[in-house]
Scaffold this active site. Sequence first.
Site, mmCIF file in Angstrom:
data_model
loop_
_atom_site.group_PDB
_atom_site.id
_atom_site.type_symbol
_atom_site.label_atom_id
_atom_site.label_comp_id
_atom_site.label_asym_id
_atom_site.label_seq_id
_atom_site.Cartn_x
_atom_site.Cartn_y
_atom_site.Cartn_z
ATOM 1 N N ASP A 9 0.890 -1.168 0.000
ATOM 2 C CA ASP A 9 0.000 0.000 0.000
ATOM 3 C C ASP A 9 0.923 1.211 0.000
ATOM 4 O O ASP A 9 1.557 1.525 1.012
ATOM 5 C CB ASP A 9 -0.886 -0.040 1.258
ATOM 6 C CG ASP A 9 -1.680 1.257 1.463
ATOM 7 O OD1 ASP A 9 -1.660 2.124 0.568
ATOM 8 O OD2 ASP A 9 -2.311 1.390 2.523
ATOM 9 N N LYS A 71 2.997 11.228 -3.451
ATOM 10 C CA LYS A 71 1.965 10.531 -4.223
ATOM 11 C C LYS A 71 1.058 11.510 -4.975
ATOM 12 O O LYS A 71 0.559 11.217 -6.053
ATOM 13 C CB LYS A 71 1.137 9.672 -3.259
ATOM 14 C CG LYS A 71 0.102 8.797 -3.929
ATOM 15 C CD LYS A 71 -0.507 7.858 -2.897
ATOM 16 C CE LYS A 71 -1.675 7.085 -3.437
ATOM 17 N NZ LYS A 71 -2.212 6.146 -2.445
ATOM 18 N N GLU A 148 -7.225 0.632 -4.602
ATOM 19 C CA GLU A 148 -7.261 0.530 -3.142
ATOM 20 C C GLU A 148 -8.600 -0.014 -2.617
ATOM 21 O O GLU A 148 -8.608 -0.902 -1.759
ATOM 22 C CB GLU A 148 -6.947 1.895 -2.509
ATOM 23 C CG GLU A 148 -5.467 2.241 -2.636
ATOM 24 C CD GLU A 148 -5.172 3.725 -2.469
ATOM 25 O OE1 GLU A 148 -6.086 4.490 -2.106
ATOM 26 O OE2 GLU A 148 -4.022 4.120 -2.725
ATOM 27 N N ASP A 170 -12.843 5.614 2.659
ATOM 28 C CA ASP A 170 -11.429 5.707 3.009
ATOM 29 C C ASP A 170 -11.070 7.153 3.362
ATOM 30 O O ASP A 170 -10.986 8.021 2.491
ATOM 31 C CB ASP A 170 -10.605 5.215 1.788
ATOM 32 C CG ASP A 170 -9.107 5.245 2.039
ATOM 33 O OD1 ASP A 170 -8.676 5.822 3.044
ATOM 34 O OD2 ASP A 170 -8.367 4.690 1.208
#
Length: 623
Positions: A9, A71, A148, A170
Amino acid sequence: MAELIIGIDLGTTNSEVAVVENGVPRVLPGDDGDPILPSFVGLADDGRLLVGKAARNQYALAPERTIKSVKRKMGEDVKVPLGEEQYRPQEVSAMILRALKDRAQKALGKDVQKAVVTVPAYFNDAQRQATIEAGQLAGLEVVRILNEPTAAALVYDPDQTSGMNVLVYDLGGGTFDVSVVRAEGGVVEVLASHGDTKLGGDDFDELLLNHLCDKFKTQHQIDLRTNTTSQARILRSAESAKRTLSDHPFARLEEEFIAEKDGVPLHLSMEVGRGEYEELIRTLIDRTMDCVQRSLDDAHLTAAQIDRVVLVGGSTRTPMVGDLLESRLGRPARKDINPDLCVAMGAAVQAAMIAGETVGAVLVDITPHSMGIKTLDPSSGDYLFGGGFSFRFAPIITRGTPLPASRSEVFSTVSDNQPSVEIDIYQGESEDVRRNHRVGMFNIEGLSKVPAGNKLVVQLDLNLDGVLKISAREKATGLVKHITIDNALARFERDERDASTARLEQLWRDRFPEVPEGEGDDDVGPDDIESEMLHGLESEGEGPSASMPALDSGPREGQREAVQARALLEKAERIRTKATTEDHSELDRLMQNVRTTLEDRNWHGLETASDALADVLFYLEDT
Ligand code: AMP
């Protein structure tokens, strides 16, 4: 032996690496024992490359030598500075991936070459391509880029066979995503995905920081935000208070020598209540709920068509998130798998599947029942103590919470000068406390002579062995009283059976009042089984009509058990149609046990198998 493929992850704030061992996913810890690697890259003052905690720790002091949240830049044609050099985002991500690869090699004692890496569902081709390239630069072949939410759904259902719609919510430190995925026949498809790349727990910290600074300014006419060091200290304190508020109704913040006024040092000493904090973040959480609605609309599904809600990301530990989601979607969210590690575990599950391994469900210890106390009907919005009104159950540790768990809630007295309060501890899921099971009680006496509304904090600590500690503390004075119950979980099962017996006996007497005392109460089980059993005997023409004594007149060996078991199976079929798909596999297994022992005419085994099924049905009926 299956090929080794790791699952990664690669997060905005944190990253993890996991593998499947003996069919079970495990997140691999670093040298410090922590499975979480902060996604920070830095250069130490001696020029060494730092990845993880060490880089994060120097961020406040040396931002020019530290990179965070790379990211967000993946797939862009930009360079990020690190000391004297400039790097492409995939090169920086490669440094994080390299650290994770090293971690895995060290933990497993093997060379690692291949990985499954997760990305947000909304990542475009360029961003996915950049992630693959980052893997290559780190010496890893990225065998699959996995969404994800798909990873999160996989952990809860590795078979993906059940045909269900899963909503994955999330909420991390810096980003929010919600996705609706459809898992069916071995394929998981993302039906819709929405989010906000600039919304997360960091914003909550910021709001709390401003709130605290405003308060301090009112008290001392000094704005702590003007001093970088003071601001950094309060931000850290606010983040820690925020975490406390997830499990407790109040959090204290203490920062000594935070400022100076006329040569006198000033300290920050404040308390924040959960309600006060929730008011601050409410608009942001509401925004996430709007995204939830939009993704449902895009997936052309209604809330009722969602079979499972899964929480991912550290900020989902905020109770208001789970509460609002439950009221929107009409079902509680799954929170049993650590929301920080869920995606990495899902990546490992996918990796193992690619390698041809069989993967089982992740087993975590959770509390199977909610635990809380008896309170008055909270019609005023506040739970209240006292006597003579209708009683409600106020859960403190809710069903499905991972163990060990420690939670507290605040309650208030109802009478002026109320000298004592009875703390009655219950387990169960019903709002009506009488339908739950009392596990213990104690009194807290000698309370202050104050008007109604005296606040008491009740804390429950439940460990893996079922030891439950309960304390009640008068907030104003610190007066505290506690007890320990050694086998809270085991006790429940026994109590549940006793309650079931008592209920049945009562029903029996109500239905067949002519039966002399004692003749009808030798049999126990869920309440409508007995009536179905009589019905069964009648329809088969073998037994007596619906009169009690026949039951005691010695039917053929096993006949009674067989009829009872068939009735139980019918009931199980009915309840199964209403049960959630999560409960199906356990129900099916128990039903199959009953059928097999019945076919084998194994009467002793049948009794045990029926008891086990009856227990679960009793429980499912109530939920
Ligand atoms: P993630 O990006 O998923 O690692 O999530 C990190 C975020 O979760 C940070 O903003 C943390 O402050 C937040 N967080 C971690 N634990 C808790 C907690 N117990 N309650 C509320 N927020 C938390």
